[in-house]
Write a protein that holds these residues in place. Structure first.
Motif, PDB file in Angstrom:
ATOM      1  N   PHE A   1       0.793  -1.309   0.111  1.00 23.77           N
ATOM      2  CA  PHE A   1      -0.087   0.176   0.029  1.00 23.77           C
ATOM      3  C   PHE A   1       0.925   1.133  -0.129  1.00 23.77           C
ATOM      4  O   PHE A   1       1.943   1.313   0.544  1.00 23.77           O
ATOM      5  CB  PHE A   1      -0.948  -0.012   1.236  1.00 23.77           C
ATOM      6  CG  PHE A   1      -1.831  -0.978   1.289  1.00 23.77           C
ATOM      7  CD1 PHE A   1      -3.120  -1.101   0.390  1.00 23.77           C
ATOM      8  CD2 PHE A   1      -1.738  -2.251   2.028  1.00 23.77           C
ATOM      9  CE1 PHE A   1      -3.871  -2.256   0.414  1.00 23.77           C
ATOM     10  CE2 PHE A   1      -2.441  -3.266   2.287  1.00 23.77           C
ATOM     11  CZ  PHE A   1      -3.587  -3.196   1.241  1.00 23.77           C
ATOM     12  N   PRO A   2       0.434   2.297  -0.288  1.00 25.91           N
ATOM     13  CA  PRO A   2       1.249   3.683  -0.332  1.00 25.91           C
ATOM     14  C   PRO A   2       1.192   4.410   1.075  1.00 25.91           C
ATOM     15  O   PRO A   2       0.297   3.938   1.797  1.00 25.91           O
ATOM     16  CB  PRO A   2       0.372   4.504  -1.248  1.00 25.91           C
ATOM     17  CG  PRO A   2      -1.186   3.800  -1.149  1.00 25.91           C
ATOM     18  CD  PRO A   2      -1.048   2.501  -1.165  1.00 25.91           C
ATOM     19  N   VAL A   3       2.342   4.842   1.089  1.00 28.21           N
ATOM     20  CA  VAL A   3       2.635   5.405   2.594  1.00 28.21           C
ATOM     21  C   VAL A   3       1.577   6.712   2.964  1.00 28.21           C
ATOM     22  O   VAL A   3       1.138   6.603   4.039  1.00 28.21           O
ATOM     23  CB  VAL A   3       4.233   5.918   2.572  1.00 28.21           C
ATOM     24  CG1 VAL A   3       4.628   6.597   3.904  1.00 28.21           C
ATOM     25  CG2 VAL A   3       5.293   4.876   2.228  1.00 28.21           C
ATOM     26  N   GLN A   4       1.632   7.389   1.900  1.00 26.04           N
ATOM     27  CA  GLN A   4       0.830   8.786   2.368  1.00 26.04           C
ATOM     28  C   GLN A   4      -0.001   9.193   1.107  1.00 26.04           C
ATOM     29  O   GLN A   4       0.159   8.753   0.022  1.00 26.04           O
ATOM     30  CB  GLN A   4       1.461   9.989   2.871  1.00 26.04           C
ATOM     31  CG  GLN A   4       2.094   9.432   4.245  1.00 26.04           C
ATOM     32  CD  GLN A   4       2.934  10.924   4.849  1.00 26.04           C
ATOM     33  OE1 GLN A   4       3.236  11.526   4.341  1.00 26.04           O
ATOM     34  NE2 GLN A   4       2.619  10.964   6.163  1.00 26.04           N
ATOM     35  N   GLY A   5      -0.922  10.163   1.446  1.00 20.18           N
ATOM     36  CA  GLY A   5      -1.600  10.758   0.420  1.00 20.18           C
ATOM     37  C   GLY A   5      -3.040  10.155   0.033  1.00 20.18           C
ATOM     38  O   GLY A   5      -3.370   9.047   0.876  1.00 20.18           O
ATOM     39  N   MET A   6      -3.950  10.925  -0.857  1.00 20.29           N
ATOM     40  CA  MET A   6      -4.932  10.170  -1.173  1.00 20.29           C
ATOM     41  C   MET A   6      -5.196   9.581  -2.560  1.00 20.29           C
ATOM     42  O   MET A   6      -5.861   8.753  -3.046  1.00 20.29           O
ATOM     43  CB  MET A   6      -6.030  11.365  -0.955  1.00 20.29           C
ATOM     44  CG  MET A   6      -7.743  11.013  -1.564  1.00 20.29           C
ATOM     45  SD  MET A   6      -8.540  12.205  -1.242  1.00 20.29           S
ATOM     46  CE  MET A   6      -9.958  11.564  -1.736  1.00 20.29           C
ATOM     47  N   VAL A   7      -4.130  10.035  -3.402  1.00 15.42           N
ATOM     48  CA  VAL A   7      -4.126   9.543  -4.826  1.00 15.42           C
ATOM     49  C   VAL A   7      -2.551   9.690  -5.355  1.00 15.42           C
ATOM     50  O   VAL A   7      -1.776  10.467  -4.947  1.00 15.42           O
ATOM     51  CB  VAL A   7      -4.899  10.331  -5.599  1.00 15.42           C
ATOM     52  CG1 VAL A   7      -4.701  11.766  -5.754  1.00 15.42           C
ATOM     53  CG2 VAL A   7      -5.192   9.690  -7.134  1.00 15.42           C
ATOM     54  N   SER A   8      -2.336   8.751  -5.984  1.00 19.92           N
ATOM     55  CA  SER A   8      -0.851   8.763  -6.827  1.00 19.92           C
ATOM     56  C   SER A   8      -0.706   9.611  -7.753  1.00 19.92           C
ATOM     57  O   SER A   8      -1.500  10.261  -8.398  1.00 19.92           O
ATOM     58  CB  SER A   8      -0.556   7.245  -7.102  1.00 19.92           C
ATOM     59  OG  SER A   8      -0.634   6.278  -6.424  1.00 19.92           O
TER      60      SER A   8
ATOM     61  N   HIS B   1      -7.014   2.382  -3.111  1.00 16.68           N
ATOM     62  CA  HIS B   1      -5.885   1.909  -2.743  1.00 16.68           C
ATOM     63  C   HIS B   1      -5.164   2.480  -1.588  1.00 16.68           C
ATOM     64  O   HIS B   1      -4.727   2.063  -0.676  1.00 16.68           O
ATOM     65  CB  HIS B   1      -4.738   1.827  -3.901  1.00 16.68           C
ATOM     66  CG  HIS B   1      -3.586   0.835  -3.423  1.00 16.68           C
ATOM     67  ND1 HIS B   1      -2.355   1.231  -4.448  1.00 16.68           N
ATOM     68  CD2 HIS B   1      -3.461  -0.089  -2.832  1.00 16.68           C
ATOM     69  CE1 HIS B   1      -1.383   0.275  -3.923  1.00 16.68           C
ATOM     70  NE2 HIS B   1      -2.048  -0.335  -3.074  1.00 16.68           N
ATOM     71  N   HIS B   2      -5.286   3.830  -1.741  1.00 20.29           N
ATOM     72  CA  HIS B   2      -4.874   4.768  -0.622  1.00 20.29           C
ATOM     73  C   HIS B   2      -5.818   4.672   0.767  1.00 20.29           C
ATOM     74  O   HIS B   2      -5.136   5.032   1.782  1.00 20.29           O
ATOM     75  CB  HIS B   2      -4.614   6.237  -1.136  1.00 20.29           C
ATOM     76  CG  HIS B   2      -3.497   6.364  -2.119  1.00 20.29           C
ATOM     77  ND1 HIS B   2      -3.479   5.868  -3.223  1.00 20.29           N
ATOM     78  CD2 HIS B   2      -2.289   7.079  -1.509  1.00 20.29           C
ATOM     79  CE1 HIS B   2      -2.102   6.462  -3.780  1.00 20.29           C
ATOM     80  NE2 HIS B   2      -1.596   7.079  -2.918  1.00 20.29           N
TER      81      HIS B   2
END
Length: 354
Positions: A196-203, A219-220
């Motif tokens: 999973f991504p570390v931070q944020g709302m969208v890549s 995903h976020h």
């Protein structure tokens, strides 16, 4: 004979009309009671909002530090420039005058101007509302489904191994601070296992719209929503467990089982609907608590919502933004409580007669 039959038919028609009129009056009476109940709850919220604004205004003003120096930063300046900044943002007025001016602005939905972001507070806040509602709503669904499900399982066989396991899981999730649990989850599932991504709302590489954008947001969303949902399921679990234990020993449950009803039907058709009312109250309370306490989880996961905005406003000593956030969050909490009461009254109309 024909005349007697016609009179009888006429009497039946009159009785039917009277019964229909009675039902119509009863429905109008119930609708009137619902409308009066909703109006009363909304009117009760008005003084609560005023008191909340007064308390928040007083606490912010009593906090140490001067917002003017947060605005101008470390730059060297003159007393004239400091006075100009105070006058520009209305900080040179007496505190009672500042409070009355702020109340008048709130009445027109004007929440002021942000020191730090240099834009209207109302627009700045409502830009972040969808992100917070997405996170809080998903976390609330997770906590409600898990809490009710575990509560039903635990209440079915209290003090057994399933009850003990569910209780340990719920209490463990609640006992760990959400910021610590969030960092632990990030270390495992975002850094050690890069699922999973570390931070944020969208890549950054995600499309700006369409299914690719939705997939990136989901995903976020997984980690912060799961962490926040697990943290808040304990109250729902405990209330569901207690009420299920009370309901499952009632006579109507014994009757349903004696008639051959399966265990699943007994639990979810007969027992759970009779145990759900206080659980709904806890869910409504959880929504307000989640919204008010979103600062930690949004800061840990870099989620661009109201909680992250509040963190930035606190660091910048941005009084108008802080007050605007407090007012909007308080308003959402009050609305959530009013909606909870309305749903409660819809499920149990006896509330209307109290």
């Amino acid at each position: 004979m024909v005349e007697a039959t016609s009179k009888a038919n006429g009497g039946d028609a009159v009785a039917t009309d009277v019964a229909a009129a009675g039902k119509a009056r009863a429905k109008r009476g119930i609708r009137f009671r619902y409308a009066r109940y909703v109006a009363r709850r909304l009117l009760q919220a008005v003084p609560i909002i005023v008191v909340i604004v007064l308390i928040n205004f007083t606490l912010i003003q009593a906090a140490p530090g001067d917002p003017v120096y947060a605005l101008i930063g470390q730059m060297e300046t003159t007393p004239e420039y400091i006075a100009q900044v105070r006058e520009e943002f209305g900080l040179d007025e007496p505190l009672p005058q500042q409070f009355l001016s702020y109340i008048a602005k709130i009445a027109t939905f004007d929440l002021g101007y942000s020191f730090r972001f240099r834009q209207d507070v109302s627009g700045l806040i409502f830009e972040r509302v969808p992100a917070t509602f997405l996170l809080m709503g998903t976390a609330l669904v997770i906590s409600s489904l898990l809490g009710i499900g575990l509560g039903v399982i635990a209440g079915r066989r209290p003090f057994g191994w399933t009850d003990n396991a569910a209780t340990i899981f719920a209490l463990a999730g609640f006992s760990m601070p959400v910021f610590w649990l969030g960092q632990l989850v990030l270390l495992v599932f975002a850094l050690k296992l890069p699922w999973f991504p570390v931070q944020g709302m969208v890549s950054l590489r995600a499309p700006s719209h369409g299914w690719g954008y939705i997939a990136s947001v989901l995903h976020h969303l997984v980690l912060p929503a799961t962490v926040y949902g697990i943290y808040h399921l304990t109250l729902i679990f405990r209330m569901t467990r207690i009420k299920m234990m009370d309901v499952l020993v009632q006579d109507f449950i014994t009757t349903a089982r004696s008639k051959g009803a399966g265990e699943r039907r007994v639990l979810f058709v007969h027992a759970l609907p009779n145990a759900i009312l206080p659980v709904i109250t806890v869910i409504g309370y959880n929504f307000g608590f989640m919204l008010a306490g979103s600062v930690l989880v949004e800061t840990v996961f870099g989620w661009p919502g109201l909680g992250r905005l509040m963190y930035e406003a606190i660091n910048a000593r941005d009084y108008p933004l802080l007050l605007g956030l407090f007012v909007v969050i308080s308003l959402f909490v009050i609305i959530a409580n009013v909606l909870t009461d309305i749903i409660y009254a819809l499920i149990d109309p006896r509330i209307l007669y109290r």
